[in-house]
Design a protein around this motif. Structure first.
Motif, short mmCIF file in Angstrom:
data_model
loop_
_atom_site.label_atom_id
_atom_site.label_comp_id
_atom_site.label_asym_id
_atom_site.label_seq_id
_atom_site.Cartn_x
_atom_site.Cartn_y
_atom_site.Cartn_z
N TRP A 184 0.82 -1.20 0.00
CA TRP A 184 0.00 0.00 0.00
C TRP A 184 0.86 1.26 0.00
N ALA A 185 2.12 1.15 0.48
CA ALA A 185 3.04 2.29 0.47
C ALA A 185 3.70 2.48 -0.89
N GLY A 186 3.44 1.56 -1.82
CA GLY A 186 3.95 1.72 -3.18
C GLY A 186 5.11 0.82 -3.55
N PHE A 187 5.49 -0.12 -2.67
CA PHE A 187 6.60 -1.02 -2.96
C PHE A 187 6.04 -2.31 -3.55
N LYS A 188 6.32 -2.53 -4.81
CA LYS A 188 5.66 -3.60 -5.56
C LYS A 188 6.48 -4.88 -5.68
#
Length: 314
Positions: A184-188
């Motif tokens: 959810w913090a953008g680390f994929k």
């Protein structure tokens, strides 16, 4: 610094010397620069004294002691704040996680460019009824909800880029769902590695049956927060609008009936009270959405915990 090893603990005095020596051996063999951050989560045994003794022998050992027991999530969150390594590796203090996994985990983050690598205890030595079966169920549900293809979300042995741990806040019982927080913090780029699971040598497990209920509630919470924390009106507003429209249309229908048939009694109809209730619920949901929007825009950044003492982190 190459690696910060973060180890939350509660009453693990017997295992700490062996664990610290094992980690030191692995670091020296691989020529890593490192620190070991022990977080004493309100232990009632001599764990903190053991950490102090380890610190005297090895300056790479550092410690944080909580005034009371706050839980594993708080311990990890505080250690993440203090960690200085390029790669942060977490593991449990009970010797069920093997420090020999550290070099490969470091390589996957540092060279293969994973944001997060989660261990997978494919072969477990826990009680099948109380741990293995519930664990498989929660992992399956979390996989379905989060769309993250991991087999063991709750494995204590994980590796992170420094940027990941500095970008998330671990609170409540959210340590089970750190990969979800990272996503959810953008680390994929989230990977997985099969790791050794060893039998517990000392002490007993610190987690009881309540973790099943807490785990499910936290999953619901993290799903909601992840999707709507910055736009709560999108959740409350939709449901508020739905209830309000249902109530308004029902009340309008009754009013038209009254106009057509003056003898028609509105207040004797169940639909009258249902429509009023729906309108009230709709308005309340709208108000909840507005208040949540205000809170979301003025919320403080991180939780604070009462720390009794630190060593090596001043």
């Amino acid at each position: 610094m190459d690696i910060s090893v973060v180890i939350p603990l509660l009453n693990e005095e017997e295992s700490l010397p062996e664990l610290a020596a094992w980690i030191e051996k692995v670091m020296q063999e691989n020529r890593f620069s490192y620190e070991i951050i022990f977080v004493d989560d309100g232990s009632t045994d001599s764990s903190w004294q053991v950490i102090g003794a380890l610190r005297e022998k090895n300056p790479c050992v550092k410690g944080i002691k909580f005034q009371r027991n706050y839980g594993k999530s708080a311990a990890l969150n505080e250690a993440f704040r203090a960690a200085a390594g390029d790669v942060i590796i977490t593991m449990d203090a009970d010797l069920q996680d093997s420090p020999d996994e550290i070099p490969e985990l470091f390589h996957m983050v540092n060279s293969d460019k994973y944001d997060l690598v989660s261990g997978w205890k494919k072969v477990r030595y826990d009680n099948t009824l109380t741990k293995n079966i519930p664990s498989k169920f929660f992992n399956a549900v979390t996989r379905k909800v989060s769309k993250i293809k991991l087999n063991d979300f709750n494995c204590g042995l994980k590796a992170y880029k420094k940027k990941v741990v500095k970008s998330i806040e671990v609170y409540g019982e959210m340590h089970r769902y750190i990969p979800v927080l990272a996503k959810w913090a953008g680390f994929k780029k989230i990977g997985e590695k099969v790791v050794e699971h060893r039998k517990r040598q000392y002490g007993v497990s610190k987690f009881g049956w309540d973790r099943f209920i807490n785990g499910f509630l936290d999953l619901l919470s993290i799903t909601f927060v992840g999707r709507f924390s910055k736009r709560p009106m999108h959740f409350f507003g939709v449901w508020g609008m739905l209830f309000f429209i249902i109530g308004f249309c029902s009340a309008l229908y009754l009013a038209l009936q009254k106009l057509i048939s003056p003898d028609f009694s509105i207040t004797n109809r169940p639909g009258f009270y249902i429509s009023l209730t729906a309108i009230v619920i709709g308005v309340q949901l709208f108000m909840a959405g507005f208040i949540s929007e205000l809170l979301a825009r003025n919320a403080p950044g991180r939780n604070s915990y009462l720390i009794e003492e630190k060593t090596g982190l001043e």
